[in-house]
Design an enzyme around this catalytic site. Structure first.
Site, PDB file in Angstrom:
ATOM      1  N   HIS A  50     -21.674  14.154 -25.368  1.00 30.76           N
ATOM      2  CA  HIS A  50     -20.903  14.827 -24.428  1.00 30.76           C
ATOM      3  C   HIS A  50     -19.966  15.947 -24.664  1.00 30.76           C
ATOM      4  O   HIS A  50     -19.599  16.701 -23.970  1.00 30.76           O
ATOM      5  CB  HIS A  50     -20.005  13.706 -23.666  1.00 30.76           C
ATOM      6  CG  HIS A  50     -18.831  13.281 -24.410  1.00 30.76           C
ATOM      7  ND1 HIS A  50     -18.703  12.251 -25.079  1.00 30.76           N
ATOM      8  CD2 HIS A  50     -17.479  13.782 -24.566  1.00 30.76           C
ATOM      9  CE1 HIS A  50     -17.556  11.986 -25.823  1.00 30.76           C
ATOM     10  NE2 HIS A  50     -16.945  13.159 -25.470  1.00 30.76           N
ATOM     11  N   ASP A  76     -24.914   8.593 -26.922  1.00 32.53           N
ATOM     12  CA  ASP A  76     -23.724   9.538 -26.845  1.00 32.53           C
ATOM     13  C   ASP A  76     -23.545  10.185 -28.579  1.00 32.53           C
ATOM     14  O   ASP A  76     -22.439  10.180 -28.758  1.00 32.53           O
ATOM     15  CB  ASP A  76     -22.509   9.199 -26.296  1.00 32.53           C
ATOM     16  CG  ASP A  76     -21.485  10.137 -25.962  1.00 32.53           C
ATOM     17  OD1 ASP A  76     -22.155  11.477 -25.946  1.00 32.53           O
ATOM     18  OD2 ASP A  76     -20.288   9.957 -25.915  1.00 32.53           O
ATOM     19  N   SER A 103     -13.046  13.281 -29.837  1.00 28.14           N
ATOM     20  CA  SER A 103     -14.814  12.770 -29.800  1.00 28.14           C
ATOM     21  C   SER A 103     -15.387  13.508 -30.614  1.00 28.14           C
ATOM     22  O   SER A 103     -15.453  14.779 -30.827  1.00 28.14           O
ATOM     23  CB  SER A 103     -14.950  13.357 -28.194  1.00 28.14           C
ATOM     24  OG  SER A 103     -14.393  12.543 -27.209  1.00 28.14           O
TER      25      SER A 103
END
Length: 384
Positions: free
Chosen positions: A129, A159, A233
């Site tokens: 993402h 992911d 992230s």
């Protein structure tokens, strides 16, 4: 008169001595208590300084070891312009005429995240993402160097994304075996929260094997209370030896900031996925098109079919809402999560055998597996 004074003095002397002793004892007691309140607790000495708590690692050494392996990632995505809805508005046309070619211009959307150097020759793992749909990916190393990265491959189901930069002799991180991580052990989260590069937070492993969180298609998260925020992230979750335990990927929060519930992709899963991406550039996940229900009260053990996607593999073999899938390939599953993990491990074109119970009757049907579809934002469509 003098003799009387001597007698009085002799009689008072024992009482004076006793009073003095009492005062001395009181003074010693007060001094001891004052010292006890001000005394620092005895903590283990590590490299010349006190540890945060008994048994804690030297976080300075851990951070110094792992920080060079974590990078900042800045990606840019061009959002294509489109015809302006105002161009068809009669009120607008009345004043400005018919401007059929009136368009909203292209715009650039930027995303910030982190990544982990996993090989000396420039391979970097991050979250999908962070770079999904990006037309340009810029990586900044801990030494300040900045360079463009090429996308090697992605796995939206987990992911993860694998990048490559043109550099050599990079400080690749050391892998840990995440299956050996224990609940309660110290971990550090390293990344660039809100763009603040090389930030380190500390916590513990709160739980392992978290699934059905509803974030990714395939979930087997390490949960931690080390603070993870937007920008973390794709960064590293490391153990007390500075080894990579997981890739930080998401948080549970109602405010958007850390509330002490963060999730990381385990290093074993990340390493397996990286190997497939290096070989194929993508990872395929199986899908039948079944939307399950774990809440239904049924007389037999199995997974209830709540609904199906039209023209999906399961729909084409006449599986119907209300059916109970008792077994897949003669294997029984208690929850839809367990069944989903089994099916997504299959490749497109493979067939699975479903034992289906409908009312008082049972039947076995073969269903061809297809690639799990994803929407335009990169999220997996629901179901198994």
């Amino acid at each position: 008169m003098n003799d009387w004074n001597k007698e009085v003095n002799v009689r008072l002397r024992p009482k004076s001595i006793l009073s003095g002793l009492v005062l001395v004892i009181i003074a010693l007691a007060v001094g001891y208590l004052a010292g006890a309140f001000n005394r620092q607790p005895d903590l283990p000495i590590l490299n010349g300084s006190r540890a945060i708590a008994a048994g804690a690692p030297d976080f300075r050494t851990v951070a110094k070891s792992a920080l060079p392996s974590v990078v900042n990632i800045k990606s840019a995505t061009v959002i294509q312009g489109r015809r302006s809805p105002m161009a068809d508005d009669p009120f607008f046309q009345f004043f400005f005429g018919d401007r059929g070619e009136m368009r909203i211009p292209d715009r650039v959307q930027q995303s910030l995240g982190s990544g982990v150097i996993v090989s000396k020759d420039g391979l970097i793992l991050t979250n999908n993402h962070v770079v999904n749909g990006a037309t340009q990916i810029q990586v900044t190393l801990s030494d300040g160097r900045s360079m463009e990265a090429k996308l090697v491959g992605t796995d939206p189901g987990v992911d993860l994304a694998l990048l490559q930069i043109k550099a050599n002799d990079l400080p690749a991180i050391t892998w840990a075996d995440s299956s050996k991580a224990e609940v309660g052990e110290w971990v550090l989260a390293i990344g660039a929260p809100f763009g603040l590069k090389s930030s380190v937070t500390v916590g513990i492993v709160s739980a392992k094997g978290r699934s059905d969180v509803g974030i990714n298609l395939f979930e087997d998260f390490i949960q931690t209370d080390a603070a993870i925020n937007p920008g973390n992230s794709g960064g590293a979750l490391v153990n007390s030896q500075g080894e990579l335990v997981g890739i930080n990927t998401a948080i549970f929060s109602q405010s958007g900031g850390s509330v002490g519930i963060g999730f990381a992709i385990p290093s074993r899963l990340a390493q397996q996925t990286m190997g497939i991406l290096l070989k194929n550039g993508k990872v395929t996940r199986g899908w039948l098109g079944i939307i399950p229900s774990d809440d239904a009260d049924v007389p037999v053990s199995g997974v209830v079919v709540a609904n199906l996607f039209r023209d999906s593999p399961a729909d084409k073999v006449s599986v119907r809402p209300g059916d109970i899938i008792v077994k897949v390939d003669n294997k029984a599953f208690k929850t839809s999560g367990e069944m989903k993990s089994y099916i997504i491990a299959k490749k497109a074109g493979e067939k699975v055998s479903l034992t289906v119970k409908r009312g008082s009757q049972s039947a076995t049907v073969e269903v061809p597996v297809m690639d799990h579809p994803f929407d335009s934002s990169g999220r997996a469509v629901p179901g198994l």
